[in-house]
Design a protein around this motif. Structure first.
Motif, PDB file in Angstrom:
ATOM      1  N   ASN A 189       0.823  -1.222   0.000  1.00  0.00           N
ATOM      2  CA  ASN A 189       0.000   0.000   0.000  1.00  0.00           C
ATOM      3  C   ASN A 189       0.854   1.268   0.000  1.00  0.00           C
ATOM      4  OD1 ASN A 189      -2.749  -0.764  -0.169  1.00  0.00           O
ATOM      5  ND2 ASN A 189      -2.748  -1.397   1.971  1.00  0.00           N
ATOM      6  N   ARG A 190       2.009   1.208  -0.629  1.00  0.00           N
ATOM      7  CA  ARG A 190       2.857   2.398  -0.731  1.00  0.00           C
ATOM      8  C   ARG A 190       3.908   2.196  -1.830  1.00  0.00           C
ATOM      9  NH1 ARG A 190       4.791  -0.139   3.987  1.00  0.00           N
ATOM     10  NH2 ARG A 190       7.003  -0.733   3.893  1.00  0.00           N
ATOM     11  N   GLY A 191       4.429   3.314  -2.290  1.00  0.00           N
ATOM     12  CA  GLY A 191       5.546   3.295  -3.232  1.00  0.00           C
ATOM     13  C   GLY A 191       5.378   2.347  -4.389  1.00  0.00           C
ATOM     14  N   ASN A 192       6.290   1.391  -4.455  1.00  0.00           N
ATOM     15  CA  ASN A 192       6.301   0.452  -5.580  1.00  0.00           C
ATOM     16  C   ASN A 192       5.523  -0.819  -5.321  1.00  0.00           C
ATOM     17  OD1 ASN A 192       7.911  -0.729  -3.691  1.00  0.00           O
ATOM     18  ND2 ASN A 192       9.691  -1.070  -5.025  1.00  0.00           N
ATOM     19  N   SER A 193       4.563  -0.758  -4.403  1.00  0.00           N
ATOM     20  CA  SER A 193       3.774  -1.950  -4.102  1.00  0.00           C
ATOM     21  C   SER A 193       2.350  -1.565  -3.700  1.00  0.00           C
ATOM     22  CB  SER A 193       4.445  -2.750  -2.976  1.00  0.00           C
ATOM     23  OG  SER A 193       3.715  -3.927  -2.695  1.00  0.00           O
ATOM     24  N   VAL A 194       1.527  -1.269  -4.701  1.00  0.00           N
ATOM     25  CA  VAL A 194       0.117  -0.959  -4.452  1.00  0.00           C
ATOM     26  C   VAL A 194      -0.747  -2.001  -5.147  1.00  0.00           C
ATOM     27  CG1 VAL A 194       0.526   1.512  -4.183  1.00  0.00           C
ATOM     28  CG2 VAL A 194      -0.040   0.596  -6.445  1.00  0.00           C
ATOM     29  N   TYR A 195      -1.940  -2.193  -4.619  1.00  0.00           N
ATOM     30  CA  TYR A 195      -2.830  -3.227  -5.143  1.00  0.00           C
ATOM     31  C   TYR A 195      -3.393  -2.849  -6.511  1.00  0.00           C
ATOM     32  CZ  TYR A 195      -2.833  -5.648  -0.644  1.00  0.00           C
ATOM     33  OH  TYR A 195      -2.463  -6.341   0.473  1.00  0.00           O
ATOM     34  N   SER A 196      -3.481  -3.878  -7.360  1.00  0.00           N
ATOM     35  CA  SER A 196      -4.038  -3.703  -8.690  1.00  0.00           C
ATOM     36  C   SER A 196      -4.718  -4.997  -9.109  1.00  0.00           C
ATOM     37  CB  SER A 196      -2.926  -3.361  -9.691  1.00  0.00           C
ATOM     38  OG  SER A 196      -3.405  -3.408 -11.021  1.00  0.00           O
ATOM     39  N   THR A 197      -5.786  -4.876  -9.894  1.00  0.00           N
ATOM     40  CA  THR A 197      -6.438  -6.056 -10.482  1.00  0.00           C
ATOM     41  C   THR A 197      -6.610  -5.792 -11.965  1.00  0.00           C
ATOM     42  OG1 THR A 197      -7.652  -6.402  -8.414  1.00  0.00           O
ATOM     43  CG2 THR A 197      -8.345  -7.666 -10.319  1.00  0.00           C
ATOM     44  N   GLN A 198      -6.240  -6.774 -12.777  1.00  0.00           N
ATOM     45  CA  GLN A 198      -6.248  -6.607 -14.224  1.00  0.00           C
ATOM     46  C   GLN A 198      -7.007  -7.746 -14.886  1.00  0.00           C
ATOM     47  OE1 GLN A 198      -2.061  -6.179 -15.325  1.00  0.00           O
ATOM     48  NE2 GLN A 198      -1.675  -5.173 -13.362  1.00  0.00           N
ATOM     49  N   LEU A 199      -7.642  -7.435 -16.004  1.00  0.00           N
ATOM     50  CA  LEU A 199      -8.397  -8.440 -16.766  1.00  0.00           C
ATOM     51  C   LEU A 199      -7.509  -8.940 -17.887  1.00  0.00           C
ATOM     52  CD1 LEU A 199     -11.814  -6.547 -16.827  1.00  0.00           C
ATOM     53  CD2 LEU A 199     -11.216  -8.534 -15.416  1.00  0.00           C
ATOM     54  N   ILE A 200      -6.937 -10.128 -17.670  1.00  0.00           N
ATOM     55  CA  ILE A 200      -5.943 -10.671 -18.603  1.00  0.00           C
ATOM     56  C   ILE A 200      -6.379 -12.056 -19.095  1.00  0.00           C
ATOM     57  CG2 ILE A 200      -3.523 -11.333 -18.910  1.00  0.00           C
ATOM     58  CD1 ILE A 200      -2.842  -9.507 -16.562  1.00  0.00           C
ATOM     59  N   SER A 201      -6.525 -12.169 -20.414  1.00  0.00           N
ATOM     60  CA  SER A 201      -6.807 -13.478 -21.048  1.00  0.00           C
ATOM     61  C   SER A 201      -7.935 -14.242 -20.361  1.00  0.00           C
ATOM     62  CB  SER A 201      -5.528 -14.333 -21.061  1.00  0.00           C
ATOM     63  OG  SER A 201      -4.495 -13.676 -21.753  1.00  0.00           O
ATOM     64  N   GLY A 202      -9.072 -13.584 -20.151  1.00  0.00           N
ATOM     65  CA  GLY A 202     -10.225 -14.263 -19.578  1.00  0.00           C
ATOM     66  C   GLY A 202     -10.120 -14.551 -18.107  1.00  0.00           C
ATOM     67  N   ALA A 203      -9.274 -13.817 -17.394  1.00  0.00           N
ATOM     68  CA  ALA A 203      -9.140 -14.005 -15.946  1.00  0.00           C
ATOM     69  C   ALA A 203      -8.934 -12.646 -15.270  1.00  0.00           C
ATOM     70  CB  ALA A 203      -7.967 -14.938 -15.643  1.00  0.00           C
TER      71      ALA A 203
ATOM     72  N   VAL B 111      -6.835 -10.920 -12.530  1.00  0.00           N
ATOM     73  CA  VAL B 111      -5.559 -11.228 -11.890  1.00  0.00           C
ATOM     74  C   VAL B 111      -5.162 -10.115 -10.922  1.00  0.00           C
ATOM     75  CG1 VAL B 111      -3.129 -11.772 -12.278  1.00  0.00           C
ATOM     76  CG2 VAL B 111      -4.848 -12.476 -13.970  1.00  0.00           C
ATOM     77  N   SER B 112      -4.870 -10.496  -9.675  1.00  0.00           N
ATOM     78  CA  SER B 112      -4.427  -9.532  -8.665  1.00  0.00           C
ATOM     79  C   SER B 112      -2.912  -9.412  -8.702  1.00  0.00           C
ATOM     80  CB  SER B 112      -4.872  -9.992  -7.272  1.00  0.00           C
ATOM     81  OG  SER B 112      -6.282  -9.998  -7.170  1.00  0.00           O
ATOM     82  N   LYS B 113      -2.423  -8.181  -8.677  1.00  0.00           N
ATOM     83  CA  LYS B 113      -0.982  -7.933  -8.718  1.00  0.00           C
ATOM     84  C   LYS B 113      -0.625  -6.735  -7.843  1.00  0.00           C
ATOM     85  CE  LYS B 113       0.007  -9.570 -13.439  1.00  0.00           C
ATOM     86  NZ  LYS B 113       0.688  -9.215 -14.719  1.00  0.00           N
ATOM     87  N   CYS B 114       0.681  -6.617  -7.559  1.00  0.00           N
ATOM     88  CA  CYS B 114       1.219  -5.410  -6.939  1.00  0.00           C
ATOM     89  C   CYS B 114       1.925  -4.643  -8.057  1.00  0.00           C
ATOM     90  CB  CYS B 114       2.228  -5.766  -5.841  1.00  0.00           C
ATOM     91  SG  CYS B 114       1.543  -6.718  -4.474  1.00  0.00           S
ATOM     92  N   VAL B 115       1.612  -3.366  -8.204  1.00  0.00           N
ATOM     93  CA  VAL B 115       2.256  -2.569  -9.259  1.00  0.00           C
ATOM     94  C   VAL B 115       3.089  -1.455  -8.657  1.00  0.00           C
ATOM     95  CG1 VAL B 115       0.462  -3.114 -10.938  1.00  0.00           C
ATOM     96  CG2 VAL B 115       0.225  -1.090  -9.504  1.00  0.00           C
ATOM     97  N   ASN B 116       4.090  -0.992  -9.429  1.00  0.00           N
ATOM     98  CA  ASN B 116       4.998   0.029  -8.920  1.00  0.00           C
ATOM     99  C   ASN B 116       4.966   1.306  -9.738  1.00  0.00           C
ATOM    100  OD1 ASN B 116       6.253  -0.785 -11.240  1.00  0.00           O
ATOM    101  ND2 ASN B 116       8.131  -1.539 -10.262  1.00  0.00           N
ATOM    102  N   GLN B 117       3.932   1.443 -10.576  1.00  0.00           N
ATOM    103  CA  GLN B 117       3.811   2.654 -11.386  1.00  0.00           C
ATOM    104  C   GLN B 117       2.335   2.923 -11.680  1.00  0.00           C
ATOM    105  OE1 GLN B 117       5.467   2.031 -15.404  1.00  0.00           O
ATOM    106  NE2 GLN B 117       5.749  -0.128 -14.855  1.00  0.00           N
ATOM    107  N   PRO B 118       2.025   4.153 -12.094  1.00  0.00           N
ATOM    108  CA  PRO B 118       0.612   4.533 -12.308  1.00  0.00           C
ATOM    109  C   PRO B 118       0.075   4.060 -13.646  1.00  0.00           C
ATOM    110  CG  PRO B 118       2.006   6.393 -12.764  1.00  0.00           C
ATOM    111  CD  PRO B 118       2.909   5.318 -12.269  1.00  0.00           C
ATOM    112  N   ILE B 119      -0.026   2.745 -13.795  1.00  0.00           N
ATOM    113  CA  ILE B 119      -0.479   2.187 -15.071  1.00  0.00           C
ATOM    114  C   ILE B 119      -1.905   2.623 -15.412  1.00  0.00           C
ATOM    115  CG2 ILE B 119      -0.931   0.056 -16.346  1.00  0.00           C
ATOM    116  CD1 ILE B 119       1.142  -1.316 -14.563  1.00  0.00           C
TER     117      ILE B 119
END
Length: 240
Positions: free
Chosen positions: A152-166, A168-176
């Protein structure tokens, strides 16, 4: 003789006077007696009037019925959560906003960007670069339902993405998924606000903003991301 006659007459007059006074006294008592009877009558007529509301079924039921209605109304207005806490799946036909209003630049790439009213969740869908999936990221959230834990800070914030029919929860380090992040000076960081109840759909992805967070769906899978929710949903979990 005259003196004696006079005394007799005087006694007679006094007797008559006494009789008159006695009669007057009796006459004066009669209104009092009548008044007493009247008072009793009034008190008897008052008694049924004071008891009538309690004995009146309509009056007795009015109060409780109103209270019950108020309670029922309050309960009816409360939202009913979906089974398992998952929101109702949304489809392109459910969209109620113009997607073109949300199109703009992000971190060097264009997409349809939006954010929650609180500004905690930022999303981007249908990127110009097809290699970038649709998804959301949060300034602060909780461990995902798939077990992914971020800082929950810096280069490790929660993200969920819709990838290939799924989903997916990830940690992201940039404002995608942060709209306007490529042009912070224009004051649009995060993208346009998707108000509660609004649904946007473009490029096969549909997202809805609600008080429980932002939920997105594509190819029958979905997710909900908010400050206190981070859930992913399997294919076909709630089709309608």
């Amino acid at each position: 003789m005259r003196r004696q006659d006079t005394m007799v007459r005087l006694v007679g007059v006094l007797s008559c006077a006494s009789a008159v006074l006695a009669m007057a006294a009796c006459a004066a008592d009669e209104p009092t007696s009548s008044s007493t009877a009247s008072t009793v009558t009034v008190s008897q007529s008052d008694s049924p009037q004071s008891d009538s509301p309690a004995s009146d079924p309509t009056a007795a039921s009015t109060g409780p019925a109103s209270d019950a209605d108020a309670v029922s109304t309050g309960v009816a207005e409360e939202p009913t959560p979906a089974t398992g806490g998952a929101p109702v799946m949304r489809f392109p036909r459910d969209a109620n906003v113009n997607a073109a209003d949300f199109f703009g630049p992000g971190a060097g790439i264009n997409a349809y960007f939006f954010q929650s009213p609180s500004g905690n969740v930022r999303c981007g869908i249908d990127f110009d670069n097809p290699q970038v999936p649709s998804g959301c990221q949060a300034l602060s959230s909780v461990r995902s339902s798939t077990g992914v834990t971020c800082l929950n800070r810096g280069n490790s914030v929660y993200s969920t993405q819709l990838i290939s029919g799924a989903a997916v929860s990830k940690c992201v380090n940039q404002p995608i998924f942060v709209g306007g992040s490529g042009n912070p000076g224009q004051g649009t960081v995060g993208g346009r606000v998707l108000q509660y109840g609004q649904i946007i759909s473009v490029g096969g992805t549909t997202c809805e903003s609600s008080t429980t967070g932002i939920s997105c769906w594509a190819n029958s899978v979905g997710f909900t991301l908010s400050r206190d929710r981070n859930d992913t949903y399997d294919p076909g979990y709630g089709q309608r």
